[in-house]
Design a protein around this motif. Structure first.
Motif, PDB file in Angstrom:
ATOM      1  N   VAL A 133      -8.249   3.866   0.289  1.00  0.00           N
ATOM      2  CA  VAL A 133      -8.181   3.550   1.714  1.00  0.00           C
ATOM      3  C   VAL A 133      -8.309   4.831   2.538  1.00  0.00           C
ATOM      4  O   VAL A 133      -8.716   4.790   3.696  1.00  0.00           O
ATOM      5  CB  VAL A 133      -6.862   2.814   2.035  1.00  0.00           C
TER       6      VAL A 133
ATOM      7  N   VAL B 118     -14.410  -0.195   2.991  1.00  0.00           N
ATOM      8  CA  VAL B 118     -14.829   0.223   4.324  1.00  0.00           C
ATOM      9  C   VAL B 118     -14.595   1.710   4.522  1.00  0.00           C
ATOM     10  O   VAL B 118     -15.441   2.432   5.060  1.00  0.00           O
ATOM     11  CB  VAL B 118     -14.080  -0.589   5.400  1.00  0.00           C
ATOM     12  N   SER B 119     -13.455   2.191   4.058  1.00  0.00           N
ATOM     13  CA  SER B 119     -13.126   3.610   4.210  1.00  0.00           C
ATOM     14  C   SER B 119     -14.105   4.489   3.441  1.00  0.00           C
ATOM     15  O   SER B 119     -14.539   5.534   3.932  1.00  0.00           O
ATOM     16  CB  SER B 119     -11.697   3.870   3.722  1.00  0.00           C
TER      17      SER B 119
ATOM     18  N   SER C 132      -5.467   1.686  -3.971  1.00  0.00           N
ATOM     19  CA  SER C 132      -4.826   2.014  -2.690  1.00  0.00           C
ATOM     20  C   SER C 132      -5.219   3.379  -2.132  1.00  0.00           C
ATOM     21  O   SER C 132      -5.468   3.510  -0.924  1.00  0.00           O
ATOM     22  CB  SER C 132      -3.305   1.921  -2.827  1.00  0.00           C
TER      23      SER C 132
ATOM     24  N   LEU D  80      -7.195  -7.456   0.630  1.00  0.00           N
ATOM     25  CA  LEU D  80      -7.277  -6.729   1.896  1.00  0.00           C
ATOM     26  C   LEU D  80      -7.277  -5.222   1.666  1.00  0.00           C
ATOM     27  O   LEU D  80      -8.026  -4.483   2.316  1.00  0.00           O
ATOM     28  CB  LEU D  80      -6.100  -7.123   2.794  1.00  0.00           C
ATOM     29  N   VAL D  81      -6.464  -4.766   0.730  1.00  0.00           N
ATOM     30  CA  VAL D  81      -6.449  -3.347   0.389  1.00  0.00           C
ATOM     31  C   VAL D  81      -7.795  -2.934  -0.195  1.00  0.00           C
ATOM     32  O   VAL D  81      -8.336  -1.865   0.127  1.00  0.00           O
ATOM     33  CB  VAL D  81      -5.309  -3.032  -0.604  1.00  0.00           C
TER      34      VAL D  81
ATOM     35  N   SER E  26     -10.299  -2.713   2.639  1.00  0.00           N
ATOM     36  CA  SER E  26     -10.044  -1.498   3.412  1.00  0.00           C
ATOM     37  C   SER E  26     -10.544  -0.265   2.673  1.00  0.00           C
ATOM     38  O   SER E  26     -11.100   0.657   3.278  1.00  0.00           O
ATOM     39  CB  SER E  26      -8.546  -1.363   3.694  1.00  0.00           C
TER      40      SER E  26
ATOM     41  N   TRP F 252       0.832  -1.214   0.000  1.00  0.00           N
ATOM     42  CA  TRP F 252       0.000   0.000   0.000  1.00  0.00           C
ATOM     43  C   TRP F 252       0.862   1.257   0.000  1.00  0.00           C
ATOM     44  O   TRP F 252       0.627   2.175  -0.795  1.00  0.00           O
ATOM     45  CB  TRP F 252      -0.908  -0.026   1.222  1.00  0.00           C
TER      46      TRP F 252
END
Length: 235
Positions: free
Chosen positions: A118, A47-48, A115, A40-41, A44, A15
Motif C-alpha cells: 500500500v 493502485v499504490s 499490506s 480492499l487492501v 489499495s 492493515w
C-alpha cells in the motif's frame, strides 16, 4: 453505509496490525467483512504500485483507457500471486507441520501479507525507489512469517522457513509467468483497440515503415513537415 464503514474500519485496523506484525489472523480474515477488507487492501496495494510506476507510464504515453486496463490486470495478477502464495503455504503447512487448515482460510489470511505494498507509491522516489521496493518485499515476507506462525501455532524457525521457501517459490514462478501475462495483455489490448498499449517513438517509426504514409501516424506528420520546409529553403 454502516457496512461500508465497518469494512473500511476493519481494513484499516488489519492493515496497521499487519504492518506491526501483530495481525490476529482469525479476526482479520473472518467472515464477509474480513474477506472484503483483505481485497480492499489488495486493491489499495495495486493502485499504490501503479502510482509509483506512473513515471514510466507517463514516459510511454499511456492513455487513460490503457491505464484502467493495466490497473485491472495488475489487481488480478496481484490477487492471484498472493492466492498462489497462500496455496503454497497451505501445502507446506500440511506436509511439514502436519496441521490441516482450510485452504480458503490460508489464502484469505495470506492476502494481508501484501499490506506493505500500500506504500508502493514511494518507489517513484528517484534513486531510493529500488531500495524502497526491496524493503517493502522484505516487510511482506516478515508479515507472512508472522501469519504462518499464527495460523499453524508453530515455532519461529519453522514458520520462517516456510515463509522464505514459499516466497522464493512464488518469486521464481512469477519470473516465468509474468512475461507471458504481459504479452497476453498487450496482445489483448491490440486486438481490442487496434493500437499498442504503449505509444512510443519506436511505434511511430514501425508504423511509418509498415503503412508507408505519414497520415496514418495519427498526427505525427507535423514532426516531419518542418524538416521538409527547411530543406526547401536551403535549396
Amino acid at each position: 453505509m454502516e457496512t461500508l464503514g465497518a469494512i473500511l474500519s476493519h481494513a484499516a485496523a488489519g492493515w496497521l496490525d499487519a504492518l506491526a506484525l501483530r495481525l490476529d489472523v482469525a479476526q482479520a480474515s473472518g467472515g464477509l467483512i474480513g474477506h472484503t477488507a483483505a481485497i480492499l487492501v489488495a486493491v489499495s496495494a495495486c493502485v499504490s504500485i501503479l502510482v509509483g510506476r506512473s513515471v514510466v507510464l507517463a514516459v510511454n504515453r499511456m492513455r487513460r483507457g490503457g491505464m484502467v486496463f493495466v490497473m485491472v490486470l495488475n489487481f488480478v495478477t496481484l490477487v492471484l500471486t498472493y492466492a498462489l502464495l497462500g496455496l503454497l503455504v497451505w501445502v507446506a503447512g500440511t506436509l511439514v507441520i502436519g496441521v490441516r487448515v482450510p485452504t480458503e482460510e490460508v489464502v484469505w489470511a495470506v492476502l494481508w501479507a501484501c499490506s506493505p505494498l500500500v506504500l508502493g507509491f514511494a518507489i517513484a522516489i528517484p534513486v531510493l525507489g529500488t531500495a524502497i521496493d526491496r524493503a517493502l518485499s522484505l516487510w511482506s515476507l516478515l508479515i507472512l512469517w508472522s501469519i504462518i506462525g499464527d495460523l499453524y501455532a508453530t515455532s519461529l524457525l519453522v514458520s520462517g522457513a516456510i515463509a522464505l521457501a514459499t516466497f522464493l517459490a512464488v518469486w521464481l514462478l512469477s519470473a516465468v509467468y509474468t512475461p507471458l501475462l504481459a504479452r497476453a495483455r498487450d496482445l489483448l489490448w491490440r486486438r481490442a483497440t487496434g493500437r499498442p498499449l504503449y505509444d512510443s517513438a519506436r511505434y511511430l517509426l514501425e508504423q511509418a515503415g509498415i503503412e508507408g504514409s505519414e497520415a496514418d501516424l495519427d498526427g505525427a506528420a507535423w514532426l516531419v513537415e518542418p524538416d521538409r520546409s527547411r530543406r526547401g529553403r536551403h535549396r
